[in-house]
Design a protein around this motif. Sequence first.
Motif, PDB file in Angstrom:
ATOM      1  N   UNK A 297       0.852  -1.192   0.000  1.00  0.00           N
ATOM      2  CA  UNK A 297       0.000   0.000   0.000  1.00  0.00           C
ATOM      3  C   UNK A 297       0.889   1.244   0.000  1.00  0.00           C
ATOM      4  N   UNK A 298       0.932   1.920  -1.147  1.00  0.00           N
ATOM      5  CA  UNK A 298       1.894   3.010  -1.292  1.00  0.00           C
ATOM      6  C   UNK A 298       1.726   4.083  -0.227  1.00  0.00           C
ATOM      7  N   UNK A 299       0.470   4.425   0.089  1.00  0.00           N
ATOM      8  CA  UNK A 299       0.237   5.504   1.061  1.00  0.00           C
ATOM      9  C   UNK A 299       0.722   5.092   2.452  1.00  0.00           C
ATOM     10  N   UNK A 300       0.420   3.857   2.825  1.00  0.00           N
ATOM     11  CA  UNK A 300       0.850   3.383   4.148  1.00  0.00           C
ATOM     12  C   UNK A 300       2.364   3.282   4.234  1.00  0.00           C
ATOM     13  N   UNK A 301       2.959   2.835   3.143  1.00  0.00           N
ATOM     14  CA  UNK A 301       4.411   2.676   3.129  1.00  0.00           C
ATOM     15  C   UNK A 301       5.097   4.032   3.225  1.00  0.00           C
ATOM     16  N   UNK A 302       4.577   4.986   2.435  1.00  0.00           N
ATOM     17  CA  UNK A 302       5.155   6.338   2.464  1.00  0.00           C
ATOM     18  C   UNK A 302       5.035   6.927   3.872  1.00  0.00           C
ATOM     19  N   UNK A 303       3.900   6.717   4.498  1.00  0.00           N
ATOM     20  CA  UNK A 303       3.671   7.256   5.846  1.00  0.00           C
ATOM     21  C   UNK A 303       4.635   6.601   6.851  1.00  0.00           C
ATOM     22  N   UNK A 304       4.746   5.262   6.757  1.00  0.00           N
ATOM     23  CA  UNK A 304       5.601   4.526   7.696  1.00  0.00           C
ATOM     24  C   UNK A 304       7.052   4.947   7.554  1.00  0.00           C
TER      25      UNK A 304
END
Length: 331
Positions: A297-304
């Motif tokens: 999940x690109x958004x979750x990965x970017x956030x993490x």
Amino acid sequence: MTILETLKAEFHAAFPRLASGNYVHFLMVRHSQSFPVFQTDGVLNTARTQAGLQTTDTMSRLVLFKRKQVTPERLAGRELLRSLQLTSADEADKEKFCEYNGENSCKKCPDCIIYGFAIGDSGSERSKVYSDSAFSLSSYELSHKSFTFNAPFEGGTMSEKGEMRSAINELDHVLPEVTFPTVETLRDPTYEGFLYVLGNLLRTRRYGAQESRTGTVKNHLIGIVFCDGEIFSNLYFTQAIYDAMKDDLNAPIDVICSQSQQVAETLLNNEPVRKRQQIFGDELNNLLAEVSAIYQDEAKLQETLSTLYQQTQSYAETYGAIAGKKKGKKS
Ligand SMILES: [Zn+2]
């Protein structure tokens, strides 16, 4: 509640400066999938060791040095950070990326802070990832094969500048489906740092000679243990598995993994450490599925990973090599 949520209490909110007795041990079986070249100067590294803990005859084993394990994992992580624009070495020039182990290391990104660096006089950071040489479960004789081939020049030809190359190289390769039981340890992580190092283990596929990166290897995670100290070595783990499996070293990988898990649980019972969490079996599979979902999940990965970058940057500014520099500038 997800497994990851139940684990959150185990992590630091920020990377501590001093070792604080929070160890996460990733127990793995590394399993070759083709013909990796884990060699130095043309030969594979071997060591004579006792076959098992109870089986006292000696045998030669293939050795996978720690740098050959961790370097590809670091490079996989750095590639991901770059793809998310999280490793700029320069405030002004965002295109200038942190250089691996070089003068232009940024000294603040997740790779620099978690895996460490040492750059002459301009500072160093000790690795928070502990690893050690890994040993093949089966003997060297059963784990390798030499291939002979002509070694062309880089352009693919056998002559360059009028000079012929006659060298016929013999390269010693690891065979497919050779197992290397391994413990890799992460000290005092944040939640995001844990996800980063675990992600690197799951996402790294190519190990071996850096120029060729020929060999694919799959890391089978068989357990994750949170405790207050270090545990058994790779060799000890390998020898204990050997005792359990010596009549069936060519068993399918599923069997090797389940046997290795049982061995690990037994060995852990004898370690003088306080175990806060031990994750095996179905619970581990669920955890790994949750981690994969974050990486998908690109958004979750970017956030993490953005959160992780902020953590390592603030660690660097408070304690690290760039802290001194900043203070120096002010005065
Ligand atoms: Zn860096």
